[in-house]
Design a protein around this motif. Structure first.
Motif, PDB file in Angstrom:
ATOM      1  N   ASP A 155       0.856  -1.186   0.000  1.00  0.00           N
ATOM      2  CA  ASP A 155       0.000   0.000   0.000  1.00  0.00           C
ATOM      3  C   ASP A 155       0.895   1.239   0.000  1.00  0.00           C
ATOM      4  OD1 ASP A 155      -2.663   1.466   0.767  1.00  0.00           O
ATOM      5  OD2 ASP A 155      -1.164   2.120   2.246  1.00  0.00           O
ATOM      6  N   ASP A 173       0.724   4.351   1.237  1.00  0.00           N
ATOM      7  CA  ASP A 173       0.956   5.029   2.512  1.00  0.00           C
ATOM      8  C   ASP A 173       1.709   4.142   3.497  1.00  0.00           C
ATOM      9  OD1 ASP A 173      -0.164   7.527   1.899  1.00  0.00           O
ATOM     10  OD2 ASP A 173      -2.191   6.816   2.334  1.00  0.00           O
ATOM     11  N   ALA A 174       1.432   2.840   3.468  1.00  0.00           N
ATOM     12  CA  ALA A 174       2.161   1.908   4.338  1.00  0.00           C
ATOM     13  C   ALA A 174       3.632   1.844   3.937  1.00  0.00           C
ATOM     14  CB  ALA A 174       1.525   0.524   4.265  1.00  0.00           C
ATOM     15  N   THR A 229       5.406   4.960   5.299  1.00  0.00           N
ATOM     16  CA  THR A 229       5.697   4.834   6.731  1.00  0.00           C
ATOM     17  C   THR A 229       6.858   3.881   6.961  1.00  0.00           C
ATOM     18  OG1 THR A 229       3.399   5.286   7.316  1.00  0.00           O
ATOM     19  CG2 THR A 229       4.747   4.169   8.966  1.00  0.00           C
TER      20      THR A 229
END
Length: 308
Positions: A197, A199-200, A203
């Motif tokens: 993903d 956004d994952a 991070t």
């Protein structure tokens, strides 16, 4: 490991968007707004429509802003060679911040004649460390290397960009002290993962790499953009404004993706596009309509009207 010069963004809590969603009132929270001296706008998903065109309304708004004495900076993740889309619309100084703050480029002269005014590079030792740490944290990550005048990628890196790479080779080979393009500064590393993903992945990348580099993203896919420590749209814009005696309160900024968050937080007034990522909406002090509805032009027209 070598750090680039750092400029710390001012921090403030974003003010809630006014009703209706387009927040272009000359006052926010009852306090008078400082008259703008500079407009800083992202390109893709912000100033440009989805077909990558600059609408006639937006062209007219940019010209009106500079005629009114407001400088316009294009602030983008794009490399300098992808700036042809706006080269015909520069006025005044004609400067753009490219590569998420890695370079300031003079767009005068048109395609093929762009000149680097400022470069804030990613040191090779930092780049090699970042690539290794991210490979360990996210197996399957593949890389491309963006330099001032060259673009190189690993064989497995997908065709995501506008041109054919100059060289295909493993990132560690490309980034070696005697590697291809070793005489040119590295502006950023692109890291792509086919399954995570977006956004994952962002991070994960930030946790894995830490302070060795700045990591952000602007693509809808799991594509990270890795720059030198402390290098961002915000920090380079702050440098350019300081050189001109312009405070952050006198800057109006526009953006739509996570690589715009620091810039929107730093600027005195900032607008998330109607199509913006949730993190951008949270960071900005106001909202405008979507890029396809000329959201930047809508705000600039109001700003110009308020100055009359």
């Amino acid at each position: 490991m070598r750090d680039n010069d750092r400029v710390t963004s001012a921090t403030r809590q974003p003010e809630p968007p006014a009703a209706p969603p387009l927040a272009t009132s000359p006052e926010q929270g009852g306090a008078p707004i400082v008259r703008p001296r500079l407009i800083a706008t992202d390109l893709d998903g912000t100033l440009l429509r989805d077909d990558k065109s600059v609408s006639p309304r937006t062209v007219a708004a940019l010209a009106a802003a500079e005629e009114a004495g407001i400088e316009v900076f294009f602030v983008t993740g794009r490399p300098a060679r992808w700036m042809d889309v706006v080269s015909d619309h520069v006025h005044g100084h004609g400067l753009a911040i490219c590569g998420n703050g890695a370079a300031v480029v003079d767009l005068h002269g048109g395609p093929g004649a762009h000149r680097f005014v400022k470069v804030r590079d990613l040191a090779r030792e930092n780049a090699v460390e970042a690539v290794g740490l991210l490979r360990d944290a996210a197996p399957g990550t593949v890389y491309a290397v963006e330099q001032t005048y060259g673009f190189y990628q690993e064989p497995a890196y997908p065709k995501l960009h506008m041109e054919t790479p100059d060289t295909l080779a493993p990132a560690e080979e490309l980034l070696a002290p005697d590697g291809v393009g070793s005489d040119q500064p590295i502006l950023k590393i692109l890291a792509y993962h086919p399954e995570l993903d977006p956004d994952a992945f962002l991070t994960l990348g930030r946790l894995a790499v830490g302070e060795r580099a700045t990591i952000t993203r602007s693509s809808p896919s799991a594509l990270l953009e890795i720059s030198g420590p402390g290098v961002s749209k915000a920090s380079t814009l702050a440098l350019c404004c300081a050189e001109r005696g312009i405070s952050h309160e006198e800057v109006v900024a526009f953006g739509d993706m996570p690589n715009d968050v620091e810039m929107l937080t730093w600027a005195g007034r900032s607008y998330a596009m109607g199509n913006a990522h949730p993190a951008v909406v949270a960071a900005a002090s106001g909202r405008t309509v979507a890029n396809n509805d000329d959201g930047v032009a809508v705000v600039i027209e109001r700003l110009i009207g308020d100055r009359l």
